[in-house]
Design an enzyme around this catalytic site. Structure first.
Site: not given
Ligand code: ADQ
Length: 454
Positions: A155, A363
């Site tokens: 990921h 990311d």
């Molecule tokens: P993450 O680093 O966790 O994931 P991301 O892809 O941005 O990052 O996903 C975060 C998720 O958490 C999103 O669905 C977002 O809506 C949710 N989220 C964040 N803040 C929130 C809040 N305050 N309230 C509710 N929900 C919140 C890792 C990798 C990424 C990759 C994903 C999936 O680092 O690059 O995209 O896995 O593979």
């Protein structure tokens, strides 16, 4: 049909106590598990010396979880996964800690997972291992005699060879990945870095398509970008809860343009640099100051790791300092909130925002960028400002792509976005929306499973 077995650090299958707020990934994988009658294995999130597998079935999905000891959590999870691999794979060599005990803990937990999960596996199960916590798990299952099709999805980014070679025992880690039938990355860039490592450090050969060979062992390597559950998110953005939160945001904005950031509180997300870029905008545009505000939502994560405590303290200080410098009696430039919100409420906040500010320093993909696009009003969409170092930048070409290290870049993009006429906003947004809808999380899952099924 073969069963589908998912193995990941944490299990997010629906639980009896769940509040229904599952993320897109969990929704996609649980739907696949229902269809394939599978099991989701992983750590329960609990710490105990109890080493039995707890199996529960809820809402048609079976999950099998194990507890970890305090030492395992320290060395495997907080240690090797989050103090070594996470920073290194996000190009942060200066934050990477190399420690033999972490590495020992990582191998011990992966081996324990292989041993504990083994009795529950059938010969024709398709096994899908997720992420950097479990890289050697496929190899350890092979050691137990499993000849199943086993695939791995990373990921997070795969680092360039020069960085990876700073990891003690990097060769062993990569060699273990040749136990998989399929290895998938989020982007072509990560895939190319992996192929580069294997061809330059292991004397491997690549057929230029998907076949990568070392010592007569050939695996399939692909780039398969993860998506969101677009249908669900679009529906949420058009539903009553989102409408209510959008209206609340509009009322509290008092005519000002909202810039929104939503991230786990993590140094890879570039939050300090984002605040600095926003501050640069305020400095350069005194006449615009009271016409905008930044809402940064950042729930804390991994708070047992000291680098995460430091970033949290630094952001508290930075937001306080910017507010102290620029706020007036009727305006605060940054609203900084450290909590999570339900997805439909978040969708309303995205829709209310004129700008989605997504500026990670690195990311794997970044799902927030895709959620922001999915939530927009087609007749009056906002502008996505996106780091060129997020995997999502390969797909979301209508965004204003910026260098997240440059405060000037961020400031200029904010200026451009706020001045952008509606016609251009729609023209940029529409292809991004189509791409988010087409390449959603179901597409991603099916593509990976098709490669795994062979
Ligand atoms: P993450 O680093 O966790 O994931 P991301 O892809 O941005 O990052 O996903 C975060 C998720 O958490 C999103 O669905 C977002 O809506 C949710 N989220 C964040 N803040 C929130 C809040 N305050 N309230 C509710 N929900 C919140 C890792 C990798 C990424 C990759 C994903 C999936 O680092 O690059 O995209 O896995 O593979």
């Amino acid at each position: 049909m073969s069963r589908l077995i998912i193995m990941s650090n944490r299990v997010s299958a629906p639980m009896a106590k769940s509040d229904g707020a599952q993320g897109g990934l969990a929704v996609a994988l649980t739907a696949a598990l229902r269809e394939h009658d599978g099991i989701w294995f992983g750590w329960s999130g609990e710490t105990s010396a109890d080493n039995k597998v707890n199996i529960t079935t809820f809402d048609g999905v079976t999950s099998a979880t194990v507890d970890l000891t305090a030492q395992d959590v320290d060395e495997y999870y907080n240690g090797y996964a989050n103090r070594t691999l996470w920073p290194l794979f996000h190009f942060r060599l200066g934050l990477t800690e190399f420690d033999r005990e972490f590495q020992g803990g990582y191998e011990r937990v992966n081996r324990a997972f292989a041993q504990m999960f083994a009795p529950h596996l059938l010969p024709d199960d398709l096994i899908w291992v997720h992420d950097y916590h479990l890289i050697p798990l496929g190899w350890l299952l092979r050691q137990q005699g499993f000849a199943n099709r086993i695939g791995f999805f990373l990921h997070i980014p795969w680092p360039p060879t020069n960085l990876l070679t700073t990891l003690p025992d990097h060769g062993r880690l990569v060699e273990s990945m040749f136990a998989y039938d399929v290895v998938s990355f989020q982007t072509e860039e990560s895939l190319e870095s992996f192929v580069h490592y294997v061809t330059t450090q292991m004397n491997g050969s690549f057929d230029g398509d998907t076949k990568l060979t070392v010592n007569n062992k050939t695996i399939c390597v692909i780039a398969c970008p993860i998506g969101i559950d677009a249908q669900e998110f679009i529906a949420a953005a058009n539903g009553p809860v989102a409408a209510d939160s959008c209206a609340r945001m509009a009322a509290s904005s008092a005519g000002r343009s909202l810039i929104v950031g939503v991230d786990r509180l993590d140094y890879s997300k570039g939050l300090e640099e984002r605040f600095a870029g926003y501050e640069r905008y305020l400095q350069n545009h005194p006449e615009k100051r009271k016409h905008v505000y930044l809402l940064q939502i950042a729930p804390p994560s991994r708070s047992d790791v000291d680098t995460y405590q430091r970033i949290r303290a630094s952001l508290n200080a930075l937001s306080g300092q910017i507010n102290g410098e620029y706020a007036d009696i009727d305006w605060v430039p940054i609203r900084y909130v450290n909590q999570g919100y339900p997805r439909d409420q978040l969708a309303g906040v995205y829709r209310a925002a004129r700008i989605g500010l997504v500026t990670p320093l690195r990311d794997g993909m970044n799902l927030v960028a895709k959620e922001y696009v999915a939530a927009q009003d087609p007749k009056d969409p906002g502008v996505l400002i996106l780091s060129r170092f997020a995997g999502a930048a390969c797909q979301l070409k209508g965004a204003l792509l910026i260098n997240p290290y440059s405060a000037d870049d961020i400031s200029e993009a904010i200026e451009t976005a706020l001045a952008m006429p509606r016609g251009e906003r729609i023209a940029r947004w529409q292809p991004m929306f189509d791409s988010v809808r087409e390449h959603d999380v179901m597409w991603w899952r099916e593509r990976f499973i098709a490669a795994l099924a062979g």
